[in-house]
Design a protein around this motif. Structure first.
Motif, PDB file in Angstrom:
ATOM      1  N   LEU A  59      34.249  45.094  34.753  1.00  0.00           N
ATOM      2  CA  LEU A  59      33.621  46.160  35.545  1.00  0.00           C
ATOM      3  C   LEU A  59      32.121  46.193  35.319  1.00  0.00           C
ATOM      4  CD1 LEU A  59      36.140  49.130  35.204  1.00  0.00           C
ATOM      5  CD2 LEU A  59      35.630  47.791  37.242  1.00  0.00           C
ATOM      6  N   ALA A  62      30.725  43.285  37.221  1.00  0.00           N
ATOM      7  CA  ALA A  62      30.901  43.467  38.666  1.00  0.00           C
ATOM      8  C   ALA A  62      29.863  44.442  39.221  1.00  0.00           C
ATOM      9  CB  ALA A  62      32.308  43.965  38.969  1.00  0.00           C
ATOM     10  N   ARG A  63      29.493  45.440  38.439  1.00  0.00           N
ATOM     11  CA  ARG A  63      28.448  46.367  38.888  1.00  0.00           C
ATOM     12  C   ARG A  63      27.091  45.677  38.973  1.00  0.00           C
ATOM     13  NH1 ARG A  63      31.031  50.317  35.128  1.00  0.00           N
ATOM     14  NH2 ARG A  63      32.374  51.546  36.451  1.00  0.00           N
ATOM     15  N   ARG A  68      34.232  40.303  40.812  1.00  0.00           N
ATOM     16  CA  ARG A  68      34.779  41.310  41.726  1.00  0.00           C
ATOM     17  C   ARG A  68      35.241  42.541  40.956  1.00  0.00           C
ATOM     18  NH1 ARG A  68      35.801  39.335  46.931  1.00  0.00           N
ATOM     19  NH2 ARG A  68      35.563  37.086  47.044  1.00  0.00           N
ATOM     20  N   MET A  69      35.161  43.663  41.637  1.00  0.00           N
ATOM     21  CA  MET A  69      35.462  44.941  40.996  1.00  0.00           C
ATOM     22  C   MET A  69      36.970  45.198  40.902  1.00  0.00           C
ATOM     23  SD  MET A  69      33.880  47.813  39.849  1.00  0.00           S
ATOM     24  CE  MET A  69      32.322  47.900  40.632  1.00  0.00           C
ATOM     25  N   TRP A  70      37.731  44.925  41.978  1.00  0.00           N
ATOM     26  CA  TRP A  70      39.121  45.374  42.005  1.00  0.00           C
ATOM     27  C   TRP A  70      40.024  44.685  41.006  1.00  0.00           C
ATOM     28  CZ3 TRP A  70      43.445  42.591  43.054  1.00  0.00           C
ATOM     29  CH2 TRP A  70      43.277  41.368  43.709  1.00  0.00           C
TER      30      TRP A  70
END
Length: 95
Positions: A59, A62-63, A68-70
């Motif tokens: 996370l 990804a930020r 990827r975030m999901w």
């Protein structure tokens, strides 16, 4: 004849970072933790802890636009479910 079809390379590009793999790794460990939490198994605690750790790191990256975030969020959630599930089972048997 026509021009040959150019395909995307399978190997990782030089600008790819290992941080891209944190989300999918967290997802795999999260699924293992969630599935093994229904049995009193040490795999649930180990895989759950790794899923939460890799998910939090995924996370973070990804930020910043890497990965990827999901998958990181879902892996972290499933890891938490696995750890809490085994804790609930141990608490129920200990009461």
């Amino acid at each position: 004849m026509g021009e040959p079809i150019m395909r995307e390379p399978i190997a990782a590009a030089q600008q790819d970072s290992p941080a891209v793999a944190l989300g999918p790794t967290a997802l795999v460990f999260g699924v293992i933790a969630a599935l093994t939490s229904f049995f009193i198994s040490p795999f649930a605690l180990i895989a759950g802890g790794l899923a939460v750790t890799f998910g939090a790191a995924g996370l973070h990256y990804a930020r910043q636009g890497v990965g990827r975030m999901w998958p990181a969020a879902l892996g972290m959630t499933l890891g938490t479910v696995g750890v809490l599930g085994i804790a609930a089972l141990l608490g129920a048997f200990g009461a």
